[in-house]
Scaffold this active site. Structure first.
Site, short mmCIF file in Angstrom:
data_model
loop_
_atom_site.label_atom_id
_atom_site.label_comp_id
_atom_site.label_asym_id
_atom_site.label_seq_id
_atom_site.Cartn_x
_atom_site.Cartn_y
_atom_site.Cartn_z
N SER A 75 0.81 -1.24 0.04
CA SER A 75 0.07 -0.05 -0.05
C SER A 75 0.73 1.40 -0.05
CB SER A 75 -0.93 0.00 1.36
OG SER A 75 -1.45 1.19 1.55
N TYR A 107 -1.71 -1.46 10.03
CA TYR A 107 -2.00 -1.68 8.53
C TYR A 107 -0.76 -1.34 7.89
CZ TYR A 107 -4.03 -1.06 4.10
OH TYR A 107 -4.16 -1.12 2.57
#
Length: 276
Positions: free
Chosen positions: A151, A164
């Site tokens: 990401s 995350y």
């Protein structure tokens, strides 16, 4: 001839979400089927995975897709996933690690519940190591391709989603280690780093939040799952055989610009309006 003819792929996180439609994994599985692959859809949302498998089998043939309920926090279920895929289709060539979570209790460091941290680590990072571990005996003889999903949160911080972001940075390291250790055998491992994508959860965001993401993305619009799926298919195919150990941002240019650019553009627009 499709780019993935006769290839067998496992795609984690491949499902239809109601409301919203295909997520990134689901769009990737559909793209792979269109390119000639047979796909195993691994998801904890087995109803959505089965619905997608039914659609793909209706469109591309009855043996195109198989949905398998998989809790990626369990090594036993991951082992069973790999074994079922190989037993059903006779081999394995491609592993797409797309499943991931970003729970609401994944906040800042000072308030991080250890349960939230461990859960994000298990689903986003540990599972990719385990799927790779159990897929490698089948990928090494055929020179398979693995694609992990990192990401843009791997490259820059945020006010929340600490776990995350940490998992996504670690996935890039896992990608490079896997590429280094098995590249000479023909196994390639790369990572895709999406920016904000119009997935089913993102479609539920308030417009004021979505507008912020659009303002910081120098593209006509945010990417959807289909744009991501095209890149997974490229990295899975022989067209990318010269690429190994790379982390490729598919973010519409989100991290290409200086942080102040949107403010400068807004200032320029305001100045032009006042002078007009």
């Amino acid at each position: 001839m499709g780019r993935l003819n006769d290839k067998i792929a496992i795609v984690t996180g491949a499902t239809i979400v109601d409301p919203g439609g295909l997520n990134i994994g689901g769009a990737t599985a559909a793209e792979f089927a269109a390119e000639g692959a047979r796909v195993v859809l691994a998801d904890i949302n087995i109803q959505g995975a089965r619905a997608l498998a039914d659609l793909l089998n209706d469109k591309y043939g009855p043996d195109t897709a198989l949905a398998i309920h998989t809790d990626l926090r369990s090594e036993d279920e991951i082992r069973a996933l790999i074994d079922t895929a190989v037993r059903t289709y006779g081999g394995l060539h491609l592993l797409m690690n797309i499943a991931g979570i970003f729970p609401g209790d994944d906040g800042d460091v000072a308030t991080m519940p250890i349960e939230a941290w461990d859960n994000v680590m298990a689903v986003n990072l540990r599972s990719a190591m385990l799927t790779t571990k159990h897929a490698l005996p089948h990928l090494r003889p055929v020179g398979g391709s693995i694609v992990n999903t990192a990401s843009t949160h791997a490259f820059a911080g945020d006010t929340s989603l600490t776990g995350y972001g940490a998992t996504k940075a670690a996935l890039i390291a896992l990608t490079k280690y896997t590429a280094t250790q098995y590249g000479r055998e023909g196994v390639r491992c790369n990572a895709i780093c999406p920016g904000t994508t119009r997935t089913p959860p993102a479609q539920q965001l308030p417009a004021v939040i979505t507008d912020i993401y659009r303002r910081h993305t120098p593209a006509p619009d945010l990417n959807g799952p289909t744009e991501l799926a095209k890149v997974y298919a490229f990295l899975a195919s022989d067209d990318s055989r010269g690429i190994n150990g790379e982390a490729i941002r598919v973010d519409g240019g989100l991290l290409a610009h200086q942080p102040f650019v949107p403010d400068m553009e807004a200032l320029g627009a305001a100045t032009a309006t006042s002078q007009g």
